[in-house]
Design a protein around this motif. Structure first.
Motif, PDB file in Angstrom:
ATOM      1  N   HIS A  73       0.848  -1.187   0.000  1.00  0.00           N
ATOM      2  CA  HIS A  73       0.000   0.000   0.000  1.00  0.00           C
ATOM      3  C   HIS A  73       0.884   1.238   0.000  1.00  0.00           C
ATOM      4  N   TRP A  74       0.256   2.389  -0.066  1.00  0.00           N
ATOM      5  CA  TRP A  74       0.980   3.658   0.027  1.00  0.00           C
ATOM      6  C   TRP A  74       0.058   4.705   0.641  1.00  0.00           C
ATOM      7  N   HIS A  75       0.652   5.798   1.060  1.00  0.00           N
ATOM      8  CA  HIS A  75      -0.090   6.887   1.686  1.00  0.00           C
ATOM      9  C   HIS A  75       0.113   8.170   0.891  1.00  0.00           C
ATOM     10  N   GLN A  76      -0.882   9.031   0.945  1.00  0.00           N
ATOM     11  CA  GLN A  76      -0.734  10.337   0.299  1.00  0.00           C
ATOM     12  C   GLN A  76       0.299  11.172   1.058  1.00  0.00           C
ATOM     13  N   GLY A  77       0.385  10.944   2.359  1.00  0.00           N
ATOM     14  CA  GLY A  77       1.350  11.659   3.179  1.00  0.00           C
ATOM     15  C   GLY A  77       2.565  10.812   3.498  1.00  0.00           C
ATOM     16  N   CYS A  78       3.293  11.194   4.537  1.00  0.00           N
ATOM     17  CA  CYS A  78       4.509  10.492   4.964  1.00  0.00           C
ATOM     18  C   CYS A  78       4.186   9.539   6.112  1.00  0.00           C
ATOM     19  N   GLU A  79       5.060   8.582   6.312  1.00  0.00           N
ATOM     20  CA  GLU A  79       4.919   7.660   7.440  1.00  0.00           C
ATOM     21  C   GLU A  79       6.279   7.392   8.067  1.00  0.00           C
TER      22      GLU A  79
ATOM     23  N   PHE B 214      11.352   5.502   7.106  1.00  0.00           N
ATOM     24  CA  PHE B 214      10.617   6.670   6.625  1.00  0.00           C
ATOM     25  C   PHE B 214      10.077   6.351   5.235  1.00  0.00           C
ATOM     26  N   PHE B 215       8.761   6.402   5.092  1.00  0.00           N
ATOM     27  CA  PHE B 215       8.124   6.157   3.803  1.00  0.00           C
ATOM     28  C   PHE B 215       7.660   7.480   3.201  1.00  0.00           C
ATOM     29  N   GLN B 216       8.097   7.750   1.998  1.00  0.00           N
ATOM     30  CA  GLN B 216       7.750   8.989   1.312  1.00  0.00           C
ATOM     31  C   GLN B 216       6.301   8.957   0.825  1.00  0.00           C
ATOM     32  N   PRO B 217       5.721  10.121   0.517  1.00  0.00           N
ATOM     33  CA  PRO B 217       4.373  10.135  -0.054  1.00  0.00           C
ATOM     34  C   PRO B 217       4.295   9.281  -1.322  1.00  0.00           C
TER      35      PRO B 217
END
Length: 293
Positions: free
Chosen positions: A35-41, A68-71
């Motif tokens: 999955h991915w996020h529109q924001g950071c994680e 750290f996962f980028q947008p």
């Protein structure tokens, strides 16, 4: 169990940060997925073992790792099935974060590089500073219990600044890599998928190009990533579709072709099942969001 959508909107307005800490969470109950996020994680691992896939690179899960996962960065977290897993996550809107960092110009520059640099290492090993990071997060949890909503939001902002400051210090002093990292089979498979994303998927051709058997290709990918080739391929296709829907005016049938799906009806059904919206609805929502920026 219903899977969460592959695409997750970042928290908005007063909930621009979202902190979750799960203690001794056992992977037998964990349903990891690409999955991915529109924001950071930020993902902080306090205990556990396994692997993390970030785009096309694998990294180990172990005690004292900070990711750290980028947008919009495709990722998958796969804890080992035989060990307890304790982690904390902080999801946040990068625009909101930059506004809160204006008093720290050097950190603003660092954060912009962190969220945009595609050559960055996906993790930081904080094992030597484990007690500091652990205490920081535990103290946040303790103070948040009795805090109001506004106070909790302020404490989460402070926690984010402290964690970014630590990352800035650690990455600044990181020595250059002296030897090449071992490339896993799964990374070769993900690279092949990237090169053939616009084509209908052919497991036989993939196995042939990698000089492996079809059964071994599927087996080794699941063993190394904790997920199937099909799940990864679907997530990668949906991510590319979201990108094309947001950044181009291409018709839906052409987008379907560009991600290797010749049946547009199947593409629409799959997109809705994985993102909780049709391609048309997703495009409209992205255009609306952009108009309000």
């Amino acid at each position: 169990m219903t899977k969460k959508p592959l695409f997750q909107q970042s928290p908005q307005s007063s909930e621009a940060l979202d902190w979750h800490h799960k203690k001794l969470f056992y992977p037998t109950d964990y349903n990891g997925y690409y999955h991915w996020h529109q924001g950071c994680e930020l993902l902080i691992v306090f205990d556990g073992a396994g692997s993390v896939v970030v785009n096309q690179q694998m990294s180990p899960i172990k005690k004292g790792m900070l990711f750290f996962f980028q947008p919009f960065q495709l990722h998958h977290v796969a804890p080992a099935s035989a060990a307890p897993y304790e982690r904390a996550t902080l999801h946040f809107d990068p625009l909101h974060a930059e506004k809160r960092l204006t008093a720290y110009p050097a950190m603003v520059q660092f954060f912009r590089q962190l969220k945009n640099d595609y050559n960055q290492d996906p993790f930081i090993d904080f094992s030597e500073d484990y007690f500091y990071i652990r205490s920081l997060c535990d103290m946040h949890d303790k103070m948040a219990e009795a805090a109001s909503i506004n106070e909790r939001a302020e404490r989460e902002e402070l926690l984010l600044i402290q964690l970014l400051s630590y990352m800035q210090h650690q990455l600044k002093g990181r020595p250059p890599t002296k030897e090449l990292r071992k490339i896993h089979y799964a990374e070769r498979i993900m690279g092949w998928i990237e090169d053939h994303l616009m084509e209908p998927f052919d497991l036989s051709l993939l196995a042939q190009d990698l000089y492996l058997s079809k059964s071994y290709v599927s087996k080794v990918f699941r063993r190394e990533t904790g997920s199937s080739i099909t799940d990864y391929l679907t997530a990668r296709r949906m991510k590319e579709a979201c990108h094309l829907l947001q950044t181009t005016s291409l018709p839906i049938d052409e987008i379907s072709q560009r991600i290797g799906l010749t049946n547009v009806s199947y593409f629409i059904q799959m997109f809705k099942r994985k993102t909780n919206a049709t391609p048309h609805q997703y495009r409209l929502s992205m255009n609306t969001d952009n108009n309000h920026v």
